[in-house]
Design a protein around this motif. Structure first.
Motif, PDB file in Angstrom:
ATOM      1  N   LEU A 205       0.858  -1.229   0.018  1.00  0.00           N
ATOM      2  CA  LEU A 205       0.098  -0.201   0.583  1.00  0.00           C
ATOM      3  C   LEU A 205       1.144   1.280   0.299  1.00  0.00           C
ATOM      4  O   LEU A 205       0.820   1.822  -0.257  1.00  0.00           O
ATOM      5  CB  LEU A 205      -0.779   0.134   1.216  1.00  0.00           C
ATOM      6  CG  LEU A 205      -1.864  -0.964   1.296  1.00  0.00           C
ATOM      7  CD1 LEU A 205      -3.101  -0.983   2.884  1.00  0.00           C
ATOM      8  CD2 LEU A 205      -3.055  -0.995  -0.090  1.00  0.00           C
ATOM      9  N   VAL A 206       1.914   1.342   1.183  1.00  0.00           N
ATOM     10  CA  VAL A 206       2.922   2.758   0.949  1.00  0.00           C
ATOM     11  C   VAL A 206       3.562   3.020  -0.174  1.00  0.00           C
ATOM     12  O   VAL A 206       4.261   4.030  -0.352  1.00  0.00           O
ATOM     13  CB  VAL A 206       3.472   2.924   2.465  1.00  0.00           C
ATOM     14  CG1 VAL A 206       2.203   2.413   3.364  1.00  0.00           C
ATOM     15  CG2 VAL A 206       4.151   1.269   2.602  1.00  0.00           C
ATOM     16  N   THR A 207       3.550   2.120  -1.140  1.00  0.00           N
ATOM     17  CA  THR A 207       5.488   2.272  -2.463  1.00  0.00           C
ATOM     18  C   THR A 207       3.839   1.900  -3.230  1.00  0.00           C
ATOM     19  O   THR A 207       4.507   2.899  -4.343  1.00  0.00           O
ATOM     20  CB  THR A 207       5.534   0.383  -2.187  1.00  0.00           C
ATOM     21  OG1 THR A 207       4.733  -0.109  -2.239  1.00  0.00           O
ATOM     22  CG2 THR A 207       6.794   0.568  -1.525  1.00  0.00           C
ATOM     23  N   THR A 208       2.583   2.021  -3.230  1.00  0.00           N
ATOM     24  CA  THR A 208       1.630   1.729  -4.876  1.00  0.00           C
ATOM     25  C   THR A 208       1.009   3.058  -4.344  1.00  0.00           C
ATOM     26  O   THR A 208       0.427   3.566  -5.518  1.00  0.00           O
ATOM     27  CB  THR A 208       1.275   0.454  -5.170  1.00  0.00           C
ATOM     28  OG1 THR A 208       0.676  -0.138  -3.888  1.00  0.00           O
ATOM     29  CG2 THR A 208       2.283  -0.256  -5.766  1.00  0.00           C
ATOM     30  N   LEU A 209       0.499   3.241  -3.636  1.00  0.00           N
ATOM     31  CA  LEU A 209      -0.241   4.735  -2.966  1.00  0.00           C
ATOM     32  C   LEU A 209       0.013   5.826  -1.994  1.00  0.00           C
ATOM     33  O   LEU A 209       0.932   5.589  -1.403  1.00  0.00           O
ATOM     34  CB  LEU A 209      -1.435   4.030  -2.471  1.00  0.00           C
ATOM     35  CG  LEU A 209      -2.032   3.028  -3.278  1.00  0.00           C
ATOM     36  CD1 LEU A 209      -3.263   1.922  -2.029  1.00  0.00           C
ATOM     37  CD2 LEU A 209      -3.350   3.583  -4.035  1.00  0.00           C
TER      38      LEU A 209
END
Length: 340
Positions: A205-209
Motif C-alpha cells: 500500500l505505501v509503495t503504490t499509493l
C-alpha cells in the motif's frame, strides 16, 4: 431405545453410504484450481497496483481483494478440516501457509476456536461463536446487559452489519495476540508468516499509493472483507435453536437441528465457500467442499426418513431469520428503555 438414540444409530448407516460414494475422499484438483484462481487474481491486483501507482482508481481493486482475501479464508477453513489432505504434517504446513501467509490469520488459534464450535454448535456454554461479546444470543444473556452494552444489545439487529466493518481487523488482532502466547503450536512459523503477510500488505500500500489513498484502500478492503466474512458464516446457525439437554446429547441432532442450509445454485456455492451446505458440513467436517452438493440429497433423504427437521432456505430467508432473532433478543431491553 429412545428416538434420539435410534436416530444416532441410523447415522452409522448414513456414514457408510456417504463413504461408499467416495464423498469423503480429498479433492486435491478442486482445491488446486480454487487456490490457484485466488492466487492468480491476487497477483493481478498486485501487478495492477505496481503498474498504475498513486491513482485513486486503484481503490476499485479493494473490493476485488476483499473477495480474494475471504476466499483464502475459506481455503484455510477447508485445510483445517483436512478436506485438502488427510496427513497431519501436510495439513499443518499447508494450514499455516494459507492461514497465516495468505489470509493473515493464526491457523492454530482459528482451528482450536472452530473445532470448539463444531463440537457443540449453538451451545451457550462451549461454542465460542455464541459466547457473550458485542452481540448476545438469548434473552437471558441480554437481561444482564447494562449501560452502553445494554444499548448495543437493544439495537444489535440494526448494528450487526456496521459491526462487521471491523470484523476482519478484529481477526487480525486476535491472531497477532495469539502468536505472542507461548502455548501456540508452531508459534515461530506462525509468527513469521503472519508478519510477512501483514508487513507485505502494508508495504504494497505505501509503495503504490499516497498515504490518503493507502488509508482509504485499507479501510475499504478490510471493511468489505469483514462484511463478506460475517455474512458468509452467520446464515448457517444464527437464529437456529439452542438445544435442550437430551437433544444436545445426541451427536446427530446436535449438528442438524442447529444448522441451516442455503440454496441458490453454483454462484452461492462459490460465494459462500460451501458453507451454504452447513448441515452436511457439520455432519461430515472432513468432506471436501466440492462433494457437499452431492451429499446433500443423501443427507436430506436420511433426515426425512428419520423424522429429523432439515432446514434449507434462501439466503434472504436466512438473513431475515437471523436479524429477527437478534431483534427479539434485544426486545426486553428496548421495552425497559421505553418504560424508563
Amino acid at each position: 431405545m429412545t428416538t434420539a438414540r435410534a436416530e444416532t444409530a441410523g447415522y452409522a448407516g448414513l456414514a457408510r453410504e456417504i463413504r461408499s460414494l467416495g464423498l469423503l475422499a480429498p479433492r486435491r484438483r478442486f482445491y488446486a484450481l480454487a487456490g490457484g484462481t485466488a492466487l492468480l487474481v491476487a497477483a493481478l491486483v498486485v501487478a495492477a497496483m505496481l503498474t498504475w501507482r498513486d491513482s485513486w482508481w486503484l481503490l476499485l481493486l479493494a473490493p476485488v481483494l476483499a473477495v480474494v482475501s475471504t476466499q483464502f479464508g475459506f481455503l484455510g477453513h477447508d485445510v483445517g478440516h483436512r478436506q485438502v489432505t488427510r496427513g497431519r504434517v501436510p495439513t499443518r504446513v499447508l494450514g499455516v501457509l494459507v492461514g497465516n501467509g495468505l489470509a493473515g490469520l493464526s491457523y492454530g488459534w482459528w482451528v482450536a476456536k472452530h473445532n470448539a464450535h463444531h463440537a457443540h454448535p449453538n451451545d451457550l456454554a462451549t461454542d465460542p461463536d455464541v459466547a457473550v461479546g458485542a452481540l448476545v444470543w438469548t434473552a437471558e444473556q441480554a437481561d444482564e446487559r447494562r449501560g452502553l452494552a445494554g444499548w448495543v444489545t437493544a439495537h444489535q439487529a440494526l448494528l450487526f452489519v456496521p459491526m462487521l466493518l471491523g470484523e476482519a481487523v478484529a481477526l487480525h488482532v486476535h491472531s497477532v495476540r495469539r502468536v505472542f502466547q507461548p502455548d501456540l503450536r508452531d508459534r515461530a512459523a506462525e509468527a513469521v508468516l503472519l508478519a510477512l503477510h501483514l508487513g507485505g500488505y502494508v508495504a504494497l500500500l505505501v509503495t503504490t499509493l499516497t498515504w490518503p489513498q493507502a488509508l482509504a484502500f485499507a479501510a475499504l478492503h478490510k471493511s468489505l472483507q469483514g462484511i463478506y466474512l460475517g455474512l458468509s458464516f452467520a446464515p448457517g446457525h444464527k437464529g437456529m435453536p439452542v438445544l435442550g439437554p437430551e437433544q444436545a446429547a445426541d451427536p446427530l441432532l446436535r449438528q442438524v437441528l442447529t444448522s441451516r442450509n442455503i440454496h441458490g445454485g453454483w454462484f452461492v456455492d462459490v460465494a459462500l465457500g460451501g458453507l451454504n451446505y452447513q448441515i452436511e458440513h457439520h455432519l461430515f467436517p472432513s468432506m471436501p467442499r466440492a462433494s457437499l452438493r452431492h451429499a446433500q440429497p443423501v443427507v436430506r433423504r436420511f433426515c426425512e426418513d428419520a423424522g429429523v427437521p432439515y432446514a434449507e432456505v434462501t439466503a434472504r430467508e436466512a438473513y431475515r431469520a437471523g436479524f429477527t432473532h437478534l431483534r427479539a433478543v434485544g426486545a426486553g431491553l428496548r421495552r425497559r428503555t421505553v418504560a424508563a
